[in-house]
Scaffold this active site. Structure first.
Site, PDB file in Angstrom:
ATOM      1  N   ASP A   1       0.831  -1.204   0.000  1.00  0.00           N
ATOM      2  CA  ASP A   1       0.000   0.000   0.000  1.00  0.00           C
ATOM      3  C   ASP A   1       0.866   1.255   0.000  1.00  0.00           C
ATOM      4  O   ASP A   1       2.063   1.182   0.310  1.00  0.00           O
ATOM      5  CB  ASP A   1      -0.951   0.000   1.221  1.00  0.00           C
ATOM      6  CG  ASP A   1      -0.265  -0.459   2.495  1.00  0.00           C
ATOM      7  OD1 ASP A   1       0.972  -0.374   2.579  1.00  0.00           O
ATOM      8  OD2 ASP A   1      -0.974  -0.905   3.408  1.00  0.00           O
TER       9      ASP A   1
ATOM     10  N   GLU B   1      -9.499  -1.854   5.337  1.00  0.00           N
ATOM     11  CA  GLU B   1     -10.082  -1.531   6.634  1.00  0.00           C
ATOM     12  C   GLU B   1     -11.319  -2.399   6.893  1.00  0.00           C
ATOM     13  O   GLU B   1     -11.859  -3.008   5.958  1.00  0.00           O
ATOM     14  CB  GLU B   1     -10.483  -0.044   6.644  1.00  0.00           C
ATOM     15  CG  GLU B   1      -9.318   0.917   6.392  1.00  0.00           C
ATOM     16  CD  GLU B   1      -8.393   1.090   7.612  1.00  0.00           C
ATOM     17  OE1 GLU B   1      -8.307   0.173   8.456  1.00  0.00           O
ATOM     18  OE2 GLU B   1      -7.743   2.147   7.693  1.00  0.00           O
TER      19      GLU B   1
END
Ligand code: F6R
Length: 226
Positions: free
Chosen positions: A64, A134
């Site tokens: 990421d 998430e």
């Protein structure tokens, strides 16, 4: 349910995962590795640098990046160069980071859907995220732009001057992308990770705890130290 291997120290956590990476790249010098940033892998990168391995034909993919200037001191591109890439003999053009061309990144990771990454190293967020997937992320997710949760912004504010400076968005590989790796290693360091790690490995498999998807992968190793 997966076994959580408890190690005696952060040093042992770092060297155990370094052993797995060393074995992988010696067995397969053309390996394609997926790598994390954050505080957990700092000792791992230091250990790998000290081992003076041959990285010349290895290809890496970061999990990421924050959406921010890649030259910023807290960008993940800067992190990787500072702690790892600038200290080993890897070719910069073999080190990949997600960008807004998310489909291109997916294809690079999978070389046109035929070859899967050999080894993916993960950390875990206090909310159960892996990469920046998430809670609530789809188990079918692929590389994409995401908004960071309040918890992640708060947790990561320790790296910035103030919480306002933490980027609100990131580009992350997806849960399905992670699950495409041939082997996955999850590292967790610190008592504050114990509960979420146990929930993820022993609890219900649910999108509310993204790391719980790893229970469905048949080649996962989990290492923890407190
Ligand atoms: C970072 C990443 C994140 C971290 C996680 C734990 O590339 O993918 O999922 O692994 O937020 O971060 P630390 O290690 O700082 O506790």
């Amino acid at each position: 349910m997966k076994t959580i291997n408890k190690l005696s120290s952060y040093k042992e956590l770092s060297s155990t995962v370094a052993d797995i990476i060393e074995y992988q790249i010696q067995k397969e010098p053309l390996s394609r590795l997926v790598l994390p940033t954050g505080s957990t892998p700092l000792g791992l990168y230091e250990e790998l640098v000290n081992r003076e391995l041959d990285w010349s034909s290895i290809m890496t993919f970061n999990l990421d990046v924050y959406i921010m200037n890649p030259n910023h001191p807290q960008s993940y591109q800067t992190f990787m160069k500072k702690h790892f890439f600038n200290k080993i003999n890897i070719y910069p053009n073999r080190c990949h980071f997600p960008d807004r061309n998310v489909e291109v990144y997916e294809q690079l990771l999978r070389i046109d859907f035929n070859t899967l990454p050999d080894l993916c190293i993960l950390g875990i967020g206090t909310n159960g995220h892996i990469a920046f997937n998430e809670p609530g992320s789809s188990f079918d997710s692929r590389t994409r732009v995401v908004s960071l949760s309040e918890q992640t912004i708060k947790d990561n504010s320790r790296f910035f001057d103030s919480i306002e400076d933490v980027p609100k968005q990131a580009i992350t590989i997806g849960l399905k992308t992670i699950m495409g790796s041939k082997k996955i290693v999850l590292m967790a360091n610190g008592k504050h990770k114990k509960d979420i790690l146990e929930q993820a490995m022993y609890g219900k498999i649910t999108e509310d705890v993204p790391a719980s998807i790893l229970q469905k992968h048949d080649n996962v190793e989990v290492f923890y130290c407190d």
